[in-house]
Design a protein around this motif. Structure first.
Motif, PDB file in Angstrom:
ATOM      1  N   ARG A   1       0.832  -1.210   0.000  1.00 22.11           N
ATOM      2  CA  ARG A   1       0.000   0.000   0.000  1.00 22.11           C
ATOM      3  C   ARG A   1       0.862   1.254   0.000  1.00 22.11           C
ATOM      4  NH1 ARG A   1      -3.444   3.475  -1.339  1.00 22.11           N
ATOM      5  NH2 ARG A   1      -4.742   4.439   0.227  1.00 22.11           N
TER       6      ARG A   1
ATOM      7  N   SER B   1      -5.903   0.618  -4.607  1.00 22.34           N
ATOM      8  CA  SER B   1      -6.860   0.196  -3.588  1.00 22.34           C
ATOM      9  C   SER B   1      -6.138  -0.044  -2.270  1.00 22.34           C
ATOM     10  CB  SER B   1      -7.556  -1.088  -4.024  1.00 22.34           C
ATOM     11  OG  SER B   1      -8.312  -1.612  -2.946  1.00 22.34           O
TER      12      SER B   1
ATOM     13  N   LYS C   1      -7.280  -2.082  -0.141  1.00 21.03           N
ATOM     14  CA  LYS C   1      -7.561  -3.486   0.176  1.00 21.03           C
ATOM     15  C   LYS C   1      -8.054  -3.663   1.613  1.00 21.03           C
ATOM     16  CE  LYS C   1      -5.893  -5.101  -3.778  1.00 21.03           C
ATOM     17  NZ  LYS C   1      -6.760  -5.663  -4.770  1.00 21.03           N
ATOM     18  N   GLN C   2      -8.906  -2.746   2.060  1.00 24.92           N
ATOM     19  CA  GLN C   2      -9.381  -2.782   3.441  1.00 24.92           C
ATOM     20  C   GLN C   2     -10.140  -4.066   3.775  1.00 24.92           C
ATOM     21  OE1 GLN C   2     -10.753   1.575   3.214  1.00 24.92           O
ATOM     22  NE2 GLN C   2     -10.656   1.103   5.378  1.00 24.92           N
TER      23      GLN C   2
END
Length: 135
Positions: free
Chosen positions: A85, A121, A123-124
């Motif tokens: 991230r 993203s 990617k939560q």
């Protein structure tokens, strides 16, 4: 919520305990401190047994949080997700910004040259799944 000072209650949420223990592990432990186990009788719980059970539950929750945190660290999936991230921080300009040496003029010139940056993203949902699977 129950990690603050003088809450008169102990931690019972394993997710919260895992977050606390991740921080403890990443910071090399608690020394010279510890956890505050000085809760008093609560208005709704008036027997000595209540204090006894509260301490047992609090210790068990912290122990389960520690085990979950260790599992997350050993697995490495969550750390890898976070690394990906923020991988732009490892670029030349990212390192400058992180070191406090980047400025808005430089960033504006780069955006004008390269175009609008693509925001990946976070990617939560995946991070949440990884976290929950360790509990």
């Amino acid at each position: 919520m129950t990690t603050g000072w003088d809450t008169d209650q102990f931690m019972t949420d394993i997710s919260e305990a895992t977050m606390v223990m991740l921080s403890v592990i990443r910071n090399g432990g608690l020394a010279p401190g510890g956890f505050n186990f000085d809760a008093k009788l609560r208005r709704e719980s008036t027997e000595v047994e209540d204090i006894f059970l509260a301490r047992i539950s609090g210790m068990d929750t912290l122990a389960r949080g520690l085990r979950s945190a260790a599992k997350l660290i050993q697995d490495g999936s969550l750390a890898e997700l976070v690394r990906k991230r923020y991988q732009s921080f490892d670029t030349e300009i990212g390192a400058q910004v992180e070191a406090g040496k980047g400025d808005f003029e430089t960033l504006e010139k780069l955006v004008m040259k390269w175009g609008e940056p693509k925001v990946p993203s976070a990617k939560q949902e995946l991070a949440g799944m990884i976290f929950q699977s360790a509990l």
